[in-house]
Design an enzyme around this catalytic site. Structure first.
Site, PDB file in Angstrom:
ATOM      1  N   SER A   1       0.853  -1.197   0.000  1.00 16.71           N
ATOM      2  CA  SER A   1       0.000   0.000   0.000  1.00 16.71           C
ATOM      3  C   SER A   1       0.884   1.241   0.000  1.00 16.71           C
ATOM      4  O   SER A   1       1.641   1.464   0.948  1.00 16.71           O
ATOM      5  CB  SER A   1      -0.885   0.010   1.245  1.00 16.71           C
ATOM      6  OG  SER A   1      -1.382   1.331   1.418  1.00 16.71           O
TER       7      SER A   1
ATOM      8  N   HIS B   1      -8.201   1.124  -4.109  1.00 12.89           N
ATOM      9  CA  HIS B   1      -9.134   0.912  -2.993  1.00 12.89           C
ATOM     10  C   HIS B   1      -9.785   2.251  -2.662  1.00 12.89           C
ATOM     11  O   HIS B   1      -9.140   3.136  -2.089  1.00 12.89           O
ATOM     12  CB  HIS B   1      -8.318   0.351  -1.808  1.00 12.89           C
ATOM     13  CG  HIS B   1      -9.092   0.144  -0.553  1.00 12.89           C
ATOM     14  ND1 HIS B   1      -8.475  -0.089   0.662  1.00 12.89           N
ATOM     15  CD2 HIS B   1     -10.427   0.119  -0.296  1.00 12.89           C
ATOM     16  CE1 HIS B   1      -9.381  -0.240   1.600  1.00 12.89           C
ATOM     17  NE2 HIS B   1     -10.586  -0.108   1.052  1.00 12.89           N
TER      18      HIS B   1
ATOM     19  N   HIS C   1      -1.108  -1.305  -4.438  1.00 15.45           N
ATOM     20  CA  HIS C   1      -2.367  -0.990  -3.740  1.00 15.45           C
ATOM     21  C   HIS C   1      -2.433   0.515  -3.468  1.00 15.45           C
ATOM     22  O   HIS C   1      -1.550   1.089  -2.827  1.00 15.45           O
ATOM     23  CB  HIS C   1      -2.440  -1.776  -2.430  1.00 15.45           C
ATOM     24  CG  HIS C   1      -3.739  -1.640  -1.711  1.00 15.45           C
ATOM     25  ND1 HIS C   1      -4.872  -2.384  -2.038  1.00 15.45           N
ATOM     26  CD2 HIS C   1      -4.103  -0.850  -0.672  1.00 15.45           C
ATOM     27  CE1 HIS C   1      -5.863  -2.056  -1.229  1.00 15.45           C
ATOM     28  NE2 HIS C   1      -5.432  -1.123  -0.388  1.00 15.45           N
TER      29      HIS C   1
ATOM     30  N   GLY D   1      -8.747   4.000   7.110  1.00 22.15           N
ATOM     31  CA  GLY D   1      -8.458   5.409   7.329  1.00 22.15           C
ATOM     32  C   GLY D   1      -6.987   5.688   7.584  1.00 22.15           C
ATOM     33  O   GLY D   1      -6.497   6.752   7.228  1.00 22.15           O
TER      34      GLY D   1
ATOM     35  N   ASP E   1      -6.569  -6.571   4.204  1.00 28.27           N
ATOM     36  CA  ASP E   1      -5.914  -5.258   4.301  1.00 28.27           C
ATOM     37  C   ASP E   1      -6.000  -4.735   5.727  1.00 28.27           C
ATOM     38  O   ASP E   1      -7.104  -4.555   6.262  1.00 28.27           O
ATOM     39  CB  ASP E   1      -6.653  -4.311   3.334  1.00 28.27           C
ATOM     40  CG  ASP E   1      -6.046  -2.915   3.235  1.00 28.27           C
ATOM     41  OD1 ASP E   1      -5.044  -2.651   3.913  1.00 28.27           O
ATOM     42  OD2 ASP E   1      -6.605  -2.107   2.472  1.00 28.27           O
TER      43      ASP E   1
ATOM     44  N   MET F   1     -11.347  -5.992   5.327  1.00 26.06           N
ATOM     45  CA  MET F   1     -10.555  -5.046   6.128  1.00 26.06           C
ATOM     46  C   MET F   1     -10.316  -5.640   7.511  1.00 26.06           C
ATOM     47  O   MET F   1     -11.271  -6.027   8.195  1.00 26.06           O
ATOM     48  CB  MET F   1     -11.293  -3.715   6.299  1.00 26.06           C
ATOM     49  CG  MET F   1     -11.443  -2.866   5.053  1.00 26.06           C
ATOM     50  SD  MET F   1      -9.911  -2.441   4.205  1.00 26.06           S
ATOM     51  CE  MET F   1      -8.970  -1.635   5.506  1.00 26.06           C
TER      52      MET F   1
ATOM     53  N   ASP G   1      -4.556   3.573  -1.970  1.00 21.07           N
ATOM     54  CA  ASP G   1      -5.618   3.908  -1.017  1.00 21.07           C
ATOM     55  C   ASP G   1      -6.119   5.328  -1.233  1.00 21.07           C
ATOM     56  O   ASP G   1      -5.414   6.295  -0.953  1.00 21.07           O
ATOM     57  CB  ASP G   1      -5.073   3.778   0.413  1.00 21.07           C
ATOM     58  CG  ASP G   1      -4.953   2.325   0.854  1.00 21.07           C
ATOM     59  OD1 ASP G   1      -5.919   1.571   0.659  1.00 21.07           O
ATOM     60  OD2 ASP G   1      -3.895   1.956   1.394  1.00 21.07           O
TER      61      ASP G   1
ATOM     62  N   MET H   1      -8.690   8.103  -0.065  1.00 22.20           N
ATOM     63  CA  MET H   1      -9.515   8.447   1.100  1.00 22.20           C
ATOM     64  C   MET H   1     -10.081   9.850   0.935  1.00 22.20           C
ATOM     65  O   MET H   1      -9.382  10.745   0.448  1.00 22.20           O
ATOM     66  CB  MET H   1      -8.658   8.408   2.365  1.00 22.20           C
ATOM     67  CG  MET H   1      -7.995   7.063   2.598  1.00 22.20           C
ATOM     68  SD  MET H   1      -7.164   7.038   4.185  1.00 22.20           S
ATOM     69  CE  MET H   1      -6.435   5.404   4.144  1.00 22.20           C
TER      70      MET H   1
ATOM     71  N   MET I   1     -11.953   4.466  -0.611  1.00 22.26           N
ATOM     72  CA  MET I   1     -12.620   4.676   0.685  1.00 22.26           C
ATOM     73  C   MET I   1     -13.307   6.028   0.577  1.00 22.26           C
ATOM     74  O   MET I   1     -12.872   7.042   1.151  1.00 22.26           O
ATOM     75  CB  MET I   1     -11.579   4.637   1.815  1.00 22.26           C
ATOM     76  CG  MET I   1     -11.087   3.225   2.088  1.00 22.26           C
ATOM     77  SD  MET I   1      -9.506   3.170   2.953  1.00 22.26           S
ATOM     78  CE  MET I   1      -8.399   3.299   1.564  1.00 22.26           C
TER      79      MET I   1
HETATM   80  C1  DX5 Z   1      -6.180   1.380   5.641  1.00 22.74           C
HETATM   81  C2  DX5 Z   1      -5.705   1.126   4.223  1.00 22.74           C
HETATM   82  C3  DX5 Z   1      -4.603   0.148   4.166  1.00 22.74           C
HETATM   83  C4  DX5 Z   1      -3.374   0.573   4.907  1.00 22.74           C
HETATM   84  C5  DX5 Z   1      -2.678  -0.633   5.437  1.00 22.74           C
HETATM   85  O1  DX5 Z   1      -7.259   2.220   5.616  1.00 22.74           O
HETATM   86  O2  DX5 Z   1      -6.748   0.661   3.405  1.00 22.74           O
HETATM   87  O3  DX5 Z   1      -4.304  -0.239   2.831  1.00 22.74           O
HETATM   88  O4  DX5 Z   1      -2.480   1.293   4.128  1.00 22.74           O
HETATM   89  O5  DX5 Z   1      -1.619  -0.194   6.221  1.00 22.74           O
HETATM   90  P1  DX5 Z   1      -0.860  -1.142   7.230  1.00 22.74           P
HETATM   91  O6  DX5 Z   1      -0.300  -2.275   6.429  1.00 22.74           O
HETATM   92  O7  DX5 Z   1       0.151  -0.248   7.796  1.00 22.74           O
HETATM   93  O8  DX5 Z   1      -1.890  -1.623   8.223  1.00 22.74           O
HETATM   94 ZN    ZN Z   2      -6.329  -0.318   1.362  1.00 22.19          ZN
END
Ligand code: DX5
Ligand code: ZN
Length: 220
Positions: free
Chosen positions: A12, A70, A37, A146, A178, A141, A39, A41, A72
């Site tokens: 990620s 991904h 990956h 977040g 994740d 998840m 993310d 947000m 969010m």
């Molecule tokens: C969380 C994200 C993850 C996050 C995982 O909201 O969707 O992809 O980056 O991070 P780690 O591996 O540090 O838990």
């Molecule tokens: Zn993610």
């Protein structure tokens, strides 16, 4: 039961150095990442903000690996076309992001990219039973989305349940997990049925010269 698929690692980029994202994507590509990956947000669906489709578009020339986006974000439907144009290969939306999940997934599929659905820790696996024919990936998840660097929530029973749902379809659907993935939790989620592991902190720790070693540690 369909044959087990090899475990793939999806670093990620949330844990990357945002001031040099292109370089970081090239580094994890070279270090053996299977998926990148990404993310996204929105500061509304989750209490944090990252980036949008223009950043994904700028990153696209830096790797030929699968861009696993991904989202969010809520509402999400109006952004799907932008992420397709930016170069996403898989677009994952949250089950909780709106009342019309079926329509959202149809919309992703209409763009000829892969569609994923993600479940927050408190959302039961059964809530996606009636969209399994539309998905190419289910993302469980194991933290509340977040932020990176949170502790793993041991939802191994849910992962096993989703594995059964996927096997029942007889289609090659990825089961991605994740949140809080480390070499130790990786072992447990793989045993429960996961075949794609997202990891931010565990991949990016200690700098670029350690990325290959960090990725390898998650696979074994
Ligand atoms: C969380 C994200 C993850 C996050 C995982 O909201 O969707 O992809 O980056 O991070 P780690 O591996 O540090 O838990
Ligand atoms: Zn993610």
């Amino acid at each position: 039961m369909p044959a087990a698929r090899s475990v793939r690692i999806a670093p990620s980029i949330l844990s990357a150095d945002f001031a040099k994202l292109g370089e970081e994507v090239r580094a994890i590509d070279k270090a053996g990442a299977d998926y990148i990956h990404i993310d996204v947000m929105d500061g509304h669906f989750v209490p944090n903000l990252t980036f949008g489709a223009p950043v994904v578009k700028c990153l696209r020339p830096h790797s030929k690996k699968i861009f696993d986006v991904h989202l969010m974000v809520a509402p999400v439907d109006h952004l799907i076309a932008d992420f397709v144009k930016a170069g996403a290969d898989i677009i994952t939306v949250h089950q909780e992001s709106g009342p019309h999940l079926h329509r959202t997934l149809q919309s992703i599929k209409s763009h000829k990219v892969k569609a994923g659905v993600s479940l927050n820790p408190s959302t039961p696996a059964a809530t996606i039973a009636h969209v399994m024919d539309l998905v190419d990936l289910v993302l469980v998840m194991t933290v509340n989305p977040g932020f990176g660097g949170q502790s793993f929530i041991p939802l191994l029973d849910k992962i096993a349940q989703v594995r059964e749902m996927i096997n029942a379809t007889k289609r090659p659907i990825d089961l991605e997990v994740d949140g809080g993935i480390t070499p130790k939790t990786a072992k447990d989620v793989i045993a429960a049925g996961a075949d794609v592991l997202v990891a931010g902190t565990a991949v990016f720790k200690d700098g670029p010269e350690h990325y290959a070693k960090n990725i390898k540690a998650l696979r074994s």
